[in-house]
Motif scaffolding. Structure first.
Motif, PDB file in Angstrom:
ATOM      1  N   ALA A   1      51.595  43.289  38.696  1.00  0.00           N
ATOM      2  CA  ALA A   1      50.157  43.069  38.664  1.00  0.00           C
ATOM      3  C   ALA A   1      49.415  44.403  38.587  1.00  0.00           C
ATOM      4  O   ALA A   1      48.431  44.550  37.852  1.00  0.00           O
ATOM      5  N   PHE A   2      49.903  45.405  39.351  1.00  0.00           N
ATOM      6  CA  PHE A   2      49.292  46.735  39.328  1.00  0.00           C
ATOM      7  C   PHE A   2      49.451  47.389  37.963  1.00  0.00           C
ATOM      8  O   PHE A   2      48.502  47.973  37.417  1.00  0.00           O
ATOM      9  N   ILE A   3      50.665  47.305  37.398  1.00  0.00           N
ATOM     10  CA  ILE A   3      50.909  47.889  36.074  1.00  0.00           C
ATOM     11  C   ILE A   3      50.025  47.209  35.030  1.00  0.00           C
ATOM     12  O   ILE A   3      49.464  47.860  34.137  1.00  0.00           O
ATOM     13  N   GLY A   4      49.895  45.893  35.139  1.00  0.00           N
ATOM     14  CA  GLY A   4      49.043  45.167  34.199  1.00  0.00           C
ATOM     15  C   GLY A   4      47.598  45.617  34.292  1.00  0.00           C
ATOM     16  O   GLY A   4      46.911  45.750  33.268  1.00  0.00           O
ATOM     17  N   PHE A   5      47.137  45.884  35.522  1.00  0.00           N
ATOM     18  CA  PHE A   5      45.755  46.350  35.674  1.00  0.00           C
ATOM     19  C   PHE A   5      45.587  47.746  35.097  1.00  0.00           C
ATOM     20  O   PHE A   5      44.567  48.052  34.464  1.00  0.00           O
TER      21      PHE A   5
ATOM     22  N   LEU B   1      47.259  49.071  32.665  1.00  0.00           N
ATOM     23  CA  LEU B   1      47.342  49.036  31.207  1.00  0.00           C
ATOM     24  C   LEU B   1      46.153  48.329  30.567  1.00  0.00           C
ATOM     25  O   LEU B   1      45.667  48.739  29.501  1.00  0.00           O
ATOM     26  N   PHE B   2      45.679  47.266  31.213  1.00  0.00           N
ATOM     27  CA  PHE B   2      44.666  46.433  30.569  1.00  0.00           C
ATOM     28  C   PHE B   2      43.376  46.300  31.381  1.00  0.00           C
ATOM     29  O   PHE B   2      42.420  45.667  30.925  1.00  0.00           O
ATOM     30  N   GLY B   3      43.337  46.873  32.594  1.00  0.00           N
ATOM     31  CA  GLY B   3      42.162  46.728  33.444  1.00  0.00           C
ATOM     32  C   GLY B   3      41.083  47.749  33.124  1.00  0.00           C
ATOM     33  O   GLY B   3      41.246  48.634  32.275  1.00  0.00           O
ATOM     34  N   ASP B   4      39.972  47.610  33.809  1.00  0.00           N
ATOM     35  CA  ASP B   4      38.825  48.501  33.615  1.00  0.00           C
ATOM     36  C   ASP B   4      38.961  49.687  34.565  1.00  0.00           C
ATOM     37  O   ASP B   4      38.465  49.674  35.691  1.00  0.00           O
ATOM     38  N   LEU B   5      39.640  50.753  34.108  1.00  0.00           N
ATOM     39  CA  LEU B   5      39.857  51.934  34.941  1.00  0.00           C
ATOM     40  C   LEU B   5      38.563  52.710  35.151  1.00  0.00           C
ATOM     41  O   LEU B   5      38.418  53.415  36.155  1.00  0.00           O
ATOM     42  N   LEU B   6      37.637  52.584  34.228  1.00  0.00           N
ATOM     43  CA  LEU B   6      36.355  53.277  34.383  1.00  0.00           C
ATOM     44  C   LEU B   6      35.606  52.756  35.603  1.00  0.00           C
ATOM     45  O   LEU B   6      34.963  53.525  36.324  1.00  0.00           O
ATOM     46  N   TRP B   7      35.717  51.452  35.847  1.00  0.00           N
ATOM     47  CA  TRP B   7      35.055  50.859  37.024  1.00  0.00           C
ATOM     48  C   TRP B   7      35.647  51.445  38.301  1.00  0.00           C
ATOM     49  O   TRP B   7      34.919  51.750  39.240  1.00  0.00           O
ATOM     50  N   VAL B   8      36.962  51.628  38.327  1.00  0.00           N
ATOM     51  CA  VAL B   8      37.622  52.200  39.509  1.00  0.00           C
ATOM     52  C   VAL B   8      37.149  53.625  39.732  1.00  0.00           C
ATOM     53  O   VAL B   8      36.844  54.033  40.854  1.00  0.00           O
ATOM     54  N   GLU B   9      37.075  54.409  38.654  1.00  0.00           N
ATOM     55  CA  GLU B   9      36.652  55.799  38.769  1.00  0.00           C
ATOM     56  C   GLU B   9      35.213  55.906  39.266  1.00  0.00           C
ATOM     57  O   GLU B   9      34.872  56.818  40.021  1.00  0.00           O
ATOM     58  N   GLN B  10      34.376  54.966  38.873  1.00  0.00           N
ATOM     59  CA  GLN B  10      32.964  55.001  39.257  1.00  0.00           C
ATOM     60  C   GLN B  10      32.724  54.526  40.681  1.00  0.00           C
ATOM     61  O   GLN B  10      31.763  54.951  41.327  1.00  0.00           O
TER      62      GLN B  10
END
Length: 260
Positions: A195-199, A201-210
């Protein structure tokens, strides 16, 4: 019961033929000694830096804060591994069968595992506070001191989480044995990993950074200290209730196995 607890202590008190108690004592003394020798309050220019907010930060505080976090995470993982080790040692040496033939209460064996993990959690919580107080006592005022205080405030939550994991795993390892329980545990960990790898690869990493910012997180913690204090106070009570419930459930199903 005392003999069962001592047996469990002996079974986990060695890491590569070195006693764990000596390792923990040495690490704690070393941490306190280095913290006194390299205080964050000292104005050593080579260790001073300015963060994004314009605050002066002593890099030694950062080092000791990271060491504190790694120690907590590492020892929590160590304690979590004890559940499997306690049961594996008994099965390997056929201790469970020997104990069941002794004139002991049928739940004494199960109770010893739960009591041992609870006592271990209390001991490690005390050690965490020693590290945290040592780190904070010589920490420069500012964001690093706030981060140390935040970690110290969450220590009961960390311990409660470890006990919650033990409450889930102990019934599995005691009732099913190490092999089946490890299959279930590994399958669950792999599910989370995928689930983590899927996030990633395909998740919104910009949201996490912000949205994940330690400074912002510290400010949020300071503005919600009352709510967090309630969580910290109630989490051990809730987890202990679940922990006792796990013990009763394990005893119930273990009793059915004995009858069958």
């Amino acid at each position: 019961m005392g003999g069962l607890l001592y047996k469990d202590f002996v079974s986990v008190n060695r890491i590569n033929k070195v006693k764990l108690t000596w390792i923990l004592a040495a690490l704690t003394i070393l941490y306190i000694g280095l913290r006194i020798a390299f205080p964050g309050t000292a104005d050593m220019e080579m260790f001073l830096a300015e963060n994004e907010k314009g605050e002066i930060v002593n890099l030694m505080d950062t080092f000791f804060l990271i060491a504190l976090g790694l120690f907590i995470v590492g020892t929590l993982g160590l304690m979590n591994g004890w559940v499997a080790r306690l049961v594996e040692t008994d099965d390997k040496n056929k201790i469970r069968g020997y104990i069941s033939a002794l004139p002991l209460d049928k739940n004494a064996y199960i109770a010893s595992k739960y009591i041992f993990m609870a006592v271990s959690a209390y001991v490690f919580m005390s050690i965490y506070y020693i590290w945290c107080i040592s780190c904070l006592a010589f920490c420069r005022e500012g964001v690093m001191a706030n981060n140390v205080e935040m970690i110290g405030g969450f220590i009961p939550v960390f311990i409660s989480f470890m006990l919650l994991l033990a409450a889930i795993e102990l019934p599995l390892f005691i009732l099913l044995g190490k092999e089946k329980a490890m299959l279930i545990k590994i399958a669950f960990i792999m599910l989370i990993a995928f689930a983590f790898i899927g996030f990633v690869l395909f998740g919104d990493l910009l949201w996490v950074e912000q949205h994940i910012d330690m400074i912002a997180l510290t400010k949020w913690y300071k503005t919600h200290m009352v709510e967090m204090a309630i969580v910290v106070l109630l989490s051990p009570v809730l987890v202990l209730a679940l922990y006792y419930g796990s013990y009763r459930i394990t005893c119930h199903f273990a009793g059915k196995e004995d009858k069958s």
